[in-house]
Design a protein around this motif. Sequence first.
Motif: not given
Length: 268
Positions: A29-47
């Motif tokens: 999703t970050f790649h497709v929408f050209h969103i800079q890597y958002d660690e809190p968002m990504a890890l929130f979904v992971f955990f």
Amino acid sequence: MIVSKRILDFYLNSSIHVALSCYALVRITFHVFHIQYDEPMALFVFFGTIVGYNFVKYDALVRVQQKPIGIQLKIIAVLSLISLFLVAYYFFHLKRITQIVSVGIFAVTALYTLPFFPNKKNARNWAGVKIYIVALCWVGATLVLPTINAEVSLTTNFFVKCIQRFVLVFVLILVFEIIDLANDDPHLQTVPQTIGVRRTKILGFSLMVPFWVVGILTFDLHDLLINLIMVITLMLFIAFANPNRSKYYTSFWVESVPIFWWLMIVFL
């Protein structure tokens, strides 16, 4: 060999693998929408995936069936508790609107697991709806939350991507339903129970073709080729799926498709 199998089983049973799949879709999703890597968002979904899936898988086992808790389940409980604290930590790093939507997704997950209405089964056992609830939760967690948190405009492209993500997850679940056909309660009315394995495979093939074709309008050539490889891979998993397959066919290999997709985007 036995130790390796135990490690693999723990990796799968603790929902780490499915959490990596969700993480991979967030990164896509970050790649497709050209969103800079958002660690809190990504890890929130992971955990959050670890917490949500373990809650769904083991709630009935412990709360309803009251089965003895073995060592592995105790370790999974500790992992889930740690993940819950990390979810809470990253939750407060998200924007307010993202927090509100994430609570809504959690509410759907709870509805899926717990019987909120008297004399009614939980949503997981409602005939014919399980696949749609799971697919919607995955779309919400892996696409809607990251884009809202990044304040991406809700254009036509956004809704097209939501439909594409829903189709992808829907097809992945179809493979699970084919494998689980012999064990699923007939009252669930899963897709293979309703229309048969052969028609379910045809449905999966039919959905993946427009999934890729629609991408012609929104992806560059590099992404189109990678998506084509992913689509062909998933189609092969559909083609060779049958109720006699090992649990690892879906719980490891099929759930690896999003991870495989993300790694191709990163390295190819």
